[in-house]
Design a protein around this motif. Sequence first.
Motif, PDB file in Angstrom:
ATOM      1  N   PRO A 160      -1.006   4.243  -7.876  1.00 37.01           N
ATOM      2  CA  PRO A 160      -0.908   3.481  -6.684  1.00 37.01           C
ATOM      3  C   PRO A 160      -1.089   4.506  -5.544  1.00 37.01           C
ATOM      4  O   PRO A 160      -1.374   4.336  -4.521  1.00 37.01           O
ATOM      5  N   TYR A 161       0.721   4.475  -4.956  1.00 34.57           N
ATOM      6  CA  TYR A 161       0.774   5.257  -4.925  1.00 34.57           C
ATOM      7  C   TYR A 161       0.146   6.601  -3.707  1.00 34.57           C
ATOM      8  O   TYR A 161       0.234   6.680  -2.580  1.00 34.57           O
ATOM      9  N   ALA A 162      -0.130   7.391  -5.096  1.00 29.06           N
ATOM     10  CA  ALA A 162      -1.010   8.608  -4.873  1.00 29.06           C
ATOM     11  C   ALA A 162      -2.803   7.835  -4.064  1.00 29.06           C
ATOM     12  O   ALA A 162      -2.648   8.739  -3.218  1.00 29.06           O
ATOM     13  N   THR A 163      -3.061   7.216  -4.746  1.00 24.97           N
ATOM     14  CA  THR A 163      -4.517   6.649  -4.224  1.00 24.97           C
ATOM     15  C   THR A 163      -3.929   5.969  -2.537  1.00 24.97           C
ATOM     16  O   THR A 163      -5.327   6.641  -2.183  1.00 24.97           O
ATOM     17  N   HIS A 164      -3.905   5.108  -2.673  1.00 27.22           N
ATOM     18  CA  HIS A 164      -3.394   4.474  -1.471  1.00 27.22           C
ATOM     19  C   HIS A 164      -2.914   5.696  -0.913  1.00 27.22           C
ATOM     20  O   HIS A 164      -2.988   4.936   0.455  1.00 27.22           O
ATOM     21  N   ARG A 165      -3.412   7.001  -0.973  1.00 26.37           N
ATOM     22  CA  ARG A 165      -3.101   7.866  -0.009  1.00 26.37           C
ATOM     23  C   ARG A 165      -3.849   9.059   0.958  1.00 26.37           C
ATOM     24  O   ARG A 165      -3.708  10.094   1.101  1.00 26.37           O
ATOM     25  N   LEU A 166      -4.769   8.426  -0.266  1.00 23.00           N
ATOM     26  CA  LEU A 166      -6.248   9.303  -0.182  1.00 23.00           C
ATOM     27  C   LEU A 166      -6.716   9.213   1.135  1.00 23.00           C
ATOM     28  O   LEU A 166      -6.987   8.074   1.901  1.00 23.00           O
ATOM     29  N   ASP A 167      -6.959  10.491   1.724  1.00 22.17           N
ATOM     30  CA  ASP A 167      -7.340  10.683   3.163  1.00 22.17           C
ATOM     31  C   ASP A 167      -8.678  10.195   3.327  1.00 22.17           C
ATOM     32  O   ASP A 167      -9.806   9.287   4.504  1.00 22.17           O
ATOM     33  N   ALA A 168      -9.755  10.116   2.325  1.00 20.14           N
ATOM     34  CA  ALA A 168     -11.600   9.468   2.651  1.00 20.14           C
ATOM     35  C   ALA A 168     -11.013   8.388   2.227  1.00 20.14           C
ATOM     36  O   ALA A 168     -12.279   7.967   2.177  1.00 20.14           O
ATOM     37  N   PHE A 169     -10.176   7.424   2.047  1.00 22.24           N
ATOM     38  CA  PHE A 169      -9.881   6.186   2.017  1.00 22.24           C
ATOM     39  C   PHE A 169      -9.767   5.331   3.063  1.00 22.24           C
ATOM     40  O   PHE A 169     -10.121   3.706   3.009  1.00 22.24           O
ATOM     41  N   TRP A 170      -8.053   5.953   3.540  1.00 20.96           N
ATOM     42  CA  TRP A 170      -7.860   5.197   4.507  1.00 20.96           C
ATOM     43  C   TRP A 170      -8.093   6.124   6.014  1.00 20.96           C
ATOM     44  O   TRP A 170      -7.019   7.221   5.502  1.00 20.96           O
TER      45      TRP A 170
ATOM     46  N   ARG B  63       0.647  -1.391   0.014  1.00 21.44           N
ATOM     47  CA  ARG B  63       0.212   0.021  -0.188  1.00 21.44           C
ATOM     48  C   ARG B  63       1.061   0.959   0.094  1.00 21.44           C
ATOM     49  O   ARG B  63       0.761   1.944  -0.631  1.00 21.44           O
ATOM     50  N   LEU B  64       2.031   1.598   0.761  1.00 18.49           N
ATOM     51  CA  LEU B  64       2.557   2.095   1.025  1.00 18.49           C
ATOM     52  C   LEU B  64       3.872   2.175   0.092  1.00 18.49           C
ATOM     53  O   LEU B  64       4.221   3.962  -0.534  1.00 18.49           O
ATOM     54  N   TYR B  65       4.091   1.959  -0.441  1.00 16.20           N
ATOM     55  CA  TYR B  65       4.860   1.369  -0.945  1.00 16.20           C
ATOM     56  C   TYR B  65       5.293   0.227  -2.770  1.00 16.20           C
ATOM     57  O   TYR B  65       5.503  -0.004  -3.135  1.00 16.20           O
ATOM     58  N   PRO B  66       4.228   0.899  -3.568  1.00 22.99           N
ATOM     59  CA  PRO B  66       3.945  -0.541  -4.246  1.00 22.99           C
ATOM     60  C   PRO B  66       4.938   0.401  -5.512  1.00 22.99           C
ATOM     61  O   PRO B  66       5.321   1.175  -5.997  1.00 22.99           O
ATOM     62  N   ALA B  67       6.012  -1.230  -5.931  1.00 21.70           N
ATOM     63  CA  ALA B  67       6.017  -1.364  -7.197  1.00 21.70           C
ATOM     64  C   ALA B  67       6.269  -0.444  -8.238  1.00 21.70           C
ATOM     65  O   ALA B  67       7.005  -0.051  -8.533  1.00 21.70           O
ATOM     66  N   GLY B  68       4.897  -0.707  -8.732  1.00 18.68           N
ATOM     67  CA  GLY B  68       4.081   0.371  -9.671  1.00 18.68           C
ATOM     68  C   GLY B  68       3.457   1.027 -10.071  1.00 18.68           C
ATOM     69  O   GLY B  68       2.302   1.045  -9.271  1.00 18.68           O
ATOM     70  N   TRP B  69       4.359   2.204  -8.993  1.00 21.49           N
ATOM     71  CA  TRP B  69       3.744   3.400  -8.406  1.00 21.49           C
ATOM     72  C   TRP B  69       3.054   4.470  -9.422  1.00 21.49           C
ATOM     73  O   TRP B  69       2.600   5.204  -9.047  1.00 21.49           O
TER      74      TRP B  69
END
Length: 460
Positions: free
Chosen positions: A356-366, A323-329
């Motif tokens: 994914p690096y950006a989406t995995h950091r969205l406050d509305a979803f995490w 989630r925090l460090y997806p290889a395919g960023w």
Amino acid sequence: MSIDATAGVLRRNGTVPVHRTLSGLLRDPVNALAEMGRRAGGEIVRLRLGPLRPYLVTHPDHVQQVLRSDWTNYRREGMFWRPLRRMIGASVLGEDEPWESSRKILQPLFTRRYIDSIAGEMAGVINARVAELDEYAQAGQPIDVMEEMSRIVNRAVLRVLFGDRITREEGERLAPAYDTAATSINFRLLMPFMPYSVRVPGDRAFMKAVRTVDDVVFPVIRRARADHGDGLDVISALCRVGEEDGTGIDDRQIRDNLVSVYGAASESTAMTLTWLWPILQDHPEVAARLREEVDRVVGAGPAVPGHLPELRYTRMVLQELLRLYPAGWIFPRMATKSAEVGGVRVKAGAQVLISPYATHRLDAFWDRPLEFDPERFAPDAQERRHRYSYFPFGGGPHQCLGRHLFDVEAPLMVAAIMSRFRPEVVTAGPMTPFPAASLRPREKVMLNLVPLRSAPGVAA
């Protein structure tokens, strides 16, 4: 609506001025894009990068539209893909007929059932390679984490791709060549509008790496064709295509697919496990619980596929790491016809950037999106999430074939290492992302391996 992220202040009236965007993207492009997505709350951001004006798409609804529901309109083409084509050619990472035919051939070889069938051999390769690290441990010599993780992954992935058709010496030339290609391409990725008539930093190293890969792979293909074997490895399957009716694929197509799959399968695991050890160093409570699980399940080793169902916390740690460090960023796409995404008109020919690096950091979803917390993925605690709020392996028809390989390979590697050693990072942090073809730390991560025992099964 599109959002202007000028100087970090969001306004609903335009695009990001080039002098602001370029400075942030050149300094720390991975986090710069993620921060734009977070400040925009998942709304679409349009960037102005000289002649290039891509759209940054981060909201899971919009990601799903681009990768799945309207995927035929958003193709792996355009200026961001041009640099990669010199390495991967026309393959399963392409579009149209090369992608369709390649996926039809390769998909049966990357099912969970098939990966499970060769997991024992993979575990043997991993354990043998991890055992070789004893030399460093006994001498008190730190290892370069990325280099050693890549070497271990390389051996396991080569078994899947080439079976016993490739020598150890040939295989060990592939990993550093591919690593050079992945890192030397970053200038082209950040400045895709630069013409190829202009030589930029990294071009010479990239083309030398491509030649090395060709020098290794083409002879192996010729040997595999001459052998006419019925092996289950990928190269045998590719060579058998169309043998009966003469409609087979040529050596170049086989090479392109092998190189593409090799990169996707090896980079995800090697880069994820490079990030793992600094994260564990910063979160000793996670490291302690992970060590307890490996001790309880694997003991002195060796790690074997039968241990995988019991390595539940290990799996949670790896999921949170992805989630925090997806290889395919970043997954660039090009719109082939004008369409709307999230109320924004995306013109034909425009580049769309999905991260994914950006989406995995969205406050509305995490909740607490920047914190490392494996408990998010506890089987009895997972909240219902949007399917595309977490997509480290992509999504839709182009989802990465190597997902099941990662699910077996990565936990086996963690278990093999932690059953033999107590890893201690000796590099000062924090680690920052480097925008190569796959996400990796900018800093070299050095690791001491403290032996837990003199040999597997024998108390020290």
